[in-house]
Motif scaffolding. Structure first.
Motif, PDB file in Angstrom:
ATOM      1  N   GLY A  10       0.900  -1.228   0.030  1.00 32.47           N
ATOM      2  CA  GLY A  10       0.016  -0.020   0.064  1.00 32.47           C
ATOM      3  C   GLY A  10       0.822   1.180   0.137  1.00 32.47           C
ATOM      4  O   GLY A  10       1.772   1.377   0.931  1.00 32.47           O
ATOM      5  N   ILE A  11       0.553   2.113  -0.873  1.00 29.78           N
ATOM      6  CA  ILE A  11       1.174   3.406  -1.023  1.00 29.78           C
ATOM      7  C   ILE A  11       0.514   4.428  -0.675  1.00 29.78           C
ATOM      8  O   ILE A  11      -0.743   4.559  -1.145  1.00 29.78           O
ATOM      9  CB  ILE A  11       1.577   3.761  -2.464  1.00 29.78           C
ATOM     10  CG1 ILE A  11       2.728   2.722  -3.053  1.00 29.78           C
ATOM     11  CG2 ILE A  11       2.260   5.007  -2.560  1.00 29.78           C
ATOM     12  CD1 ILE A  11       2.905   2.795  -4.507  1.00 29.78           C
ATOM     13  N   ASP A  12       0.815   5.237   0.394  1.00 32.03           N
ATOM     14  CA  ASP A  12      -0.018   6.365   0.863  1.00 32.03           C
ATOM     15  C   ASP A  12       0.834   7.787   0.759  1.00 32.03           C
ATOM     16  O   ASP A  12       1.840   7.973   1.664  1.00 32.03           O
ATOM     17  CB  ASP A  12      -0.338   6.259   2.452  1.00 32.03           C
ATOM     18  CG  ASP A  12      -1.201   7.168   3.038  1.00 32.03           C
ATOM     19  OD1 ASP A  12      -1.737   8.118   2.423  1.00 32.03           O
ATOM     20  OD2 ASP A  12      -1.611   7.018   4.345  1.00 32.03           O
ATOM     21  N   ALA A  13       0.503   8.465  -0.260  1.00 33.19           N
ATOM     22  CA  ALA A  13       1.272   9.862  -0.447  1.00 33.19           C
ATOM     23  C   ALA A  13       0.439  11.138   0.236  1.00 33.19           C
ATOM     24  O   ALA A  13      -0.315  11.706  -0.516  1.00 33.19           O
ATOM     25  CB  ALA A  13       1.137   9.791  -2.067  1.00 33.19           C
ATOM     26  N   ILE A  18       5.622  10.304   2.167  1.00 37.74           N
ATOM     27  CA  ILE A  18       5.199   9.379   1.217  1.00 37.74           C
ATOM     28  C   ILE A  18       5.622   8.079   1.804  1.00 37.74           C
ATOM     29  O   ILE A  18       6.821   7.836   1.870  1.00 37.74           O
ATOM     30  CB  ILE A  18       5.517   9.420  -0.045  1.00 37.74           C
ATOM     31  CG1 ILE A  18       5.276  10.666  -1.042  1.00 37.74           C
ATOM     32  CG2 ILE A  18       5.244   8.359  -1.170  1.00 37.74           C
ATOM     33  CD1 ILE A  18       5.800  11.219  -2.274  1.00 37.74           C
ATOM     34  N   LYS A  19       4.635   7.224   1.999  1.00 34.94           N
ATOM     35  CA  LYS A  19       4.945   5.779   2.695  1.00 34.94           C
ATOM     36  C   LYS A  19       4.701   4.778   1.720  1.00 34.94           C
ATOM     37  O   LYS A  19       3.687   4.736   1.072  1.00 34.94           O
ATOM     38  CB  LYS A  19       4.201   5.773   3.923  1.00 34.94           C
ATOM     39  CG  LYS A  19       4.532   6.509   5.242  1.00 34.94           C
ATOM     40  CD  LYS A  19       3.695   6.548   6.294  1.00 34.94           C
ATOM     41  CE  LYS A  19       3.970   7.465   7.408  1.00 34.94           C
ATOM     42  NZ  LYS A  19       3.092   7.334   8.481  1.00 34.94           N
ATOM     43  N   ALA A  20       5.697   3.590   1.978  1.00 34.54           N
ATOM     44  CA  ALA A  20       5.125   2.312   0.960  1.00 34.54           C
ATOM     45  C   ALA A  20       5.276   1.441   2.209  1.00 34.54           C
ATOM     46  O   ALA A  20       6.382   1.156   2.902  1.00 34.54           O
ATOM     47  CB  ALA A  20       6.180   2.204   0.131  1.00 34.54           C
ATOM     48  N   SER A  80      -1.422  -1.107  -4.402  1.00 34.98           N
ATOM     49  CA  SER A  80      -2.376   0.023  -4.551  1.00 34.98           C
ATOM     50  C   SER A  80      -2.187   1.443  -4.155  1.00 34.98           C
ATOM     51  O   SER A  80      -0.844   1.316  -3.343  1.00 34.98           O
ATOM     52  CB  SER A  80      -3.573  -0.591  -3.641  1.00 34.98           C
ATOM     53  OG  SER A  80      -4.596   0.261  -3.761  1.00 34.98           O
ATOM     54  N   VAL A  81      -2.425   2.258  -4.632  1.00 31.24           N
ATOM     55  CA  VAL A  81      -1.796   3.738  -4.060  1.00 31.24           C
ATOM     56  C   VAL A  81      -3.177   4.465  -3.748  1.00 31.24           C
ATOM     57  O   VAL A  81      -4.336   4.580  -4.414  1.00 31.24           O
ATOM     58  CB  VAL A  81      -1.149   4.360  -5.401  1.00 31.24           C
ATOM     59  CG1 VAL A  81      -2.143   4.586  -6.798  1.00 31.24           C
ATOM     60  CG2 VAL A  81      -0.799   5.448  -4.973  1.00 31.24           C
ATOM     61  N   THR A  82      -2.694   5.423  -2.652  1.00 33.88           N
ATOM     62  CA  THR A  82      -3.837   6.467  -2.259  1.00 33.88           C
ATOM     63  C   THR A  82      -2.839   7.620  -2.004  1.00 33.88           C
ATOM     64  O   THR A  82      -1.519   7.553  -2.152  1.00 33.88           O
ATOM     65  CB  THR A  82      -4.555   5.876  -1.075  1.00 33.88           C
ATOM     66  OG1 THR A  82      -5.701   6.928  -0.716  1.00 33.88           O
ATOM     67  CG2 THR A  82      -3.558   5.941   0.170  1.00 33.88           C
ATOM     68  N   GLY A  83      -3.573   8.712  -1.826  1.00 34.91           N
ATOM     69  CA  GLY A  83      -2.995   9.813  -1.490  1.00 34.91           C
ATOM     70  C   GLY A  83      -3.782  10.979  -1.056  1.00 34.91           C
ATOM     71  O   GLY A  83      -4.908  10.943  -0.889  1.00 34.91           O
ATOM     72  N   GLY A 447      -3.900   4.204   6.465  1.00 39.46           N
ATOM     73  CA  GLY A 447      -4.089   4.734   5.112  1.00 39.46           C
ATOM     74  C   GLY A 447      -3.670   3.621   3.945  1.00 39.46           C
ATOM     75  O   GLY A 447      -4.456   3.165   3.015  1.00 39.46           O
ATOM     76  N   ALA A 448      -2.368   3.352   4.165  1.00 42.56           N
ATOM     77  CA  ALA A 448      -1.752   2.126   3.261  1.00 42.56           C
ATOM     78  C   ALA A 448      -2.492   0.815   3.430  1.00 42.56           C
ATOM     79  O   ALA A 448      -2.541   0.146   2.434  1.00 42.56           O
ATOM     80  CB  ALA A 448      -0.466   2.111   3.633  1.00 42.56           C
TER      81      ALA A 448
END
Length: 541
Positions: A10-13, A18-20, A80-83, A447-448
C-alpha cells in the motif's frame, strides 16, 4: 495471483510524507519505508508541489521497502496507491506535468469560491455531490484557473489528483477513482460525473479534462517496464487505484461495520470525522458543508466533516509553556510536556472554560469561515495553566461533536486513529463529549492498509470487502471504553454554550479580519482616507 506472491503493498502519498508499506495477505504489517514530502507555500496563498519530485520520492520509497522486506519484487501480488485528496495535478502531452500541482492547501481560488457560492445551481451541486465547496477542491481550482490562468489550463489534457498521478506513473493509465470523482464533479448515489454539477462550477467547456473513473477493487493494470526499473518491482505486477486517503484511512481503522451507529475519527494535526452510511441515508445539512465520499463497498458512503486543526492546538498550548520555561533555563521537550497532560487534567475542573480550536486561522467543518480564530471564554483569576490545557483538550472534543451533530444522530461507538488516540485522557474526554464508547485500532498505517485492502479484493484474495475487513480490521480493534455518565452530562450542557458562542463570534472574527487587512494595506503604503473607506466597507458600515 502469481505463485509464491504473498505480499500486498500500500502506497500512501500524504502531504508531509510518502509511505510504502508491505502487508501479508492476512493484513499483518511486514515493513515500511517513508520519504519526506516537500511542497512550497507563497504569500499569495499558493501551495504547490513538484509532480516529478513526487513520483521520484514514491519510487524511492518502494526501492527502500525492497531493502526492508526480503524478496519483495518476486513476492508482491499487487500494489495499490492512495494519497492526499483534492488539489489539481495537471498533465499534458506525453503524460508530462503542466507546472507544479496545486495542493489542497492552496487558497488562491477563494474569490472564485465566493462567486460560485452565490450561483443559482450551488444548492443543486451540493445535493448531488454531498460536498460543500471550498478552496481545497479541484473543481474550485479548475474554475479559478480557467479565469485567471487560462494559459496553464490550456496546456492540460487531463486533470488528476495526487494518487491518480502516481497511478499514471506506475501504469501509464489516466484515471481517477469513484470517491474523488463523485464528491467533486458527480453524484455520490451513482458514483458518476454529473453534467449539472460540472455546469454549476462553470466547467462545461472543460469536461474533457476529467479522466475515466476506475474502481480499484474491480480492475488492476500492470506495472510498466519504466516503473519497474524505477521502483525495483517486477514489470506486470498488478496495480490498483485506491480511493482518496481520508476514506482509505477510515477503512483501515474500522469506519465500516455491519451494525449501525459506528463512526471513525482521525485525531491528528487536523481532525477528520466520518460515519459510514448507505447512500439513501445521507444527511445533508442546511449549511451545505462537509463531504460525502464513497467507500469501496457497493452502496456505502462516508459522511465527513473535517476540522482545520486538532492536535495542532495541543502543540500550541504546550509550545507556549516551553517558550516561557526556556526564558529561565533549559527548554523542556515536547515529550516531557505531553507526559504531564494527564496530571494537568486531573488537577482541573471539567467544562469550566470554553475553547474554540481554530488555531489554524480558519475553519472548514462543520462551518466554513476563513476568519475564524481560536479563543478562550470564561477565564477568571483563579484559573491556571492546567485549566487552559484541559480547555484545549475539551475544545478538540467539542469540535468533533460539532462535526458529528452536522451529520445527523450522534454515533454510539467511535473508533479512533491518529497520534492522539494513544492518549487515555483525550479518549475519555472524546467519549464523554460525544456520548459514544471509544475503541482504538492498533493498526499503525491505516491509510496504506486501506489501499492494500482494495488490492486484496481486486486480486480475489478475498471475495468481498466485508470478508477482508473481518480479517484485516476487526481483530485489531481494542476494547470499548464507555463514557463517564456524569462527565457526559456535564459536557452536554457545555456543548450548548460552545456552539452558541461559536455562532455569535462570527461578526467579531470578521471585524478582526477587516482590521488585519487594513493593517496590511497600511504597511503597503495605502493612504489613510483609502483605509477608512475600505474598513467601513469590510465591516458593513
Amino acid at each position: 495471483m502469481a505463485e509464491g506472491a504473498d505480499v500486498l503493498i500500500g502506497i500512501d502519498a500524504g502531504t508531509s510524507v510518502i509511505k510504502a508499506v508491505a502487508f501479508d495477505l492476512a493484513g499483518r504489517q511486514l515493513g515500511t519505508a517513508a520519504v519526506v514530502n516537500t511542497y512550497r507555500e507563497e504569500p499569495d496563498g499558493s501551495a504547490v508541489q513538484s509532480m516529478e519530485r513526487t513520483w521520484a520520492d514514491c519510487a524511492k520509497a518502494l526501492r527502500e521497502l525492497g531493502q526492508v522486506v526480503d524478496g519483495l519484487a518476486r513476492r508482491t501480488a499487487a500494489v495499490s496507491v492512495t494519497g492526499q485528496g483534492d488539489g489539481t495535478w495537471l498533465v499534458g502531452a506525453g503524460n508530462r506535468p503542466v507546472g507544479d500541482a496545486w495542493l489542497w492547501l492552496d487558497a488562491r481560488s477563494a474569490s472564485t469560491v465566493r462567486r460560485l457560492w452565490d450561483g443559482p445551481l450551488e444548492r443543486t451541486r451540493f445535493e448531488r455531490t454531498g460536498t460543500g465547496l471550498n478552496t481545497c477542491q479541484q473543481g474550485a481550482q479548475l474554475a479559478h484557473m480557467a479565469t485567471v490562468h487560462p494559459d496553464l489550463i490550456g496546456q492540460a489534457e487531463v486533470a488528476l489528483h495526487c494518487k491518480d498521478w502516481l497511478h499514471l506513473c506506475l501504469t501509464g493509465v489516466r484515471a481517477t477513482d469513484p470517491s474523488e470523482a463523485s464528491f467533486t464533479f458527480g453524484d455520490f448515489r451513482n458514483r458518476a460525473y454529473d453534467d449539472t454539477v460540472i455546469e454549476a462550477l462553470g466547467l462545461s467547456g472543460r469536461r474533457h479534462l476529467l479522466p475515466p473513473i476506475l474502481d480499484g477493487t474491480m480492475t488492476t493494470h500492470p506495472l510498466t517496464r519504466e516503473a519497474a526499473e524505477a521502483t525495483g518491482l517486477l514489470e506486470g505486477t498488478p496495480v490498483s487505484l485506491g480511493y482518496v486517503d481520508m476514506v482509505m484511512t477510515a477503512l483501515g481503522a474500522g469506519v465500516y461495520a455491519r451494525e449501525p451507529g459506528v463512526a471513525c475519527s482521525t485525531v491528528g494535526s487536523t481532525g477528520v470525522h466520518m460515519r459510514a452510511v448507505h447512500s439513501e441515508d445521507v444527511f445533508l445539512n442546511a449549511e451545505g458543508t462537509g463531504y460525502v465520499i464513497a467507500l469501496p463497498i457497493p452502496g456505502v458512503v462516508t459522511q465527513v466533516q473535517t476540522n482545520m486543526a486538532a492536535t495542532l492546538n495541543i502543540d500550541w498550548v504546550l509550545g507556549t509553556a516551553a517558550d516561557l520555561v526556556a526564558e529561565f533555563g533549559d527548554r523542556p521537550s515536547k515529550a516531557d510536556l505531553v507526559g504531564r497532560i494527564e496530571g494537568w487534567l486531573a488537577r482541573s475542573e471539567p467544562g469550566a472554560i470554553l475553547y474554540h480550536p481554530y488555531i489554524s486561522a480558519g475553519e472548514r467543518g462543520p462551518f466554513i469561515d476563513p476568519d475564524a480564530r481560536a479563543g478562550f471564554i470564561g477565564l477568571s483569576s483563579g484559573h491556571r495553566y492546567p485549566d487552559l490545557v484541559r480547555a484545549v483538550v475539551e475544545g478538540i472534543a467539542m469540535a468533533a461533536r460539532d462535526c458529528y451533530a452536522a451529520m445527523g444522530d450522534m454515533p454510539r461507538e467511535l473508533r479512533l486513529t491518529g497520534g492522539a488516540a494513544r492518549s487515555r485522557a483525550l479518549r475519555s474526554v472524546l467519549a464523554a463529549t460525544t456520548g459514544a464508547s471509544v475503541r482504538t485500532s492498533s493498526r499503525d498505517e491505516a491509510g496504506a492498509a486501506g489501499a492494500a485492502m482494495m488490492a486484496a479484493v481486486a486480486i480475489k484474495a478475498f471475495p468481498t470487502m466485508d470478508a477482508c475487513i473481518e480479517t484485516w480490521v476487526t481483530p485489531l480493534l481494542g476494547p470499548a471504553e464507555a463514557p463517564d455518565a456524569r462527565l457526559a452530562e456535564r459536557y452536554a450542557g457545555v456543548f450548548e454554550g460552545y456552539r452558541t458562542a461559536r455562532q455569535g463570534l462570527a461578526p467579531v472574527w470578521n471585524h478582526m479580519a477587516a482590521l488585519r487587512s487594513r493593517d496590511v494595506r497600511l504597511d503597503a503604503g495605502a493612504e489613510p482616507a483609502e483605509l477608512a473607506i475600505a474598513a467601513g466597507n469590510e465591516t458593513g458600515n
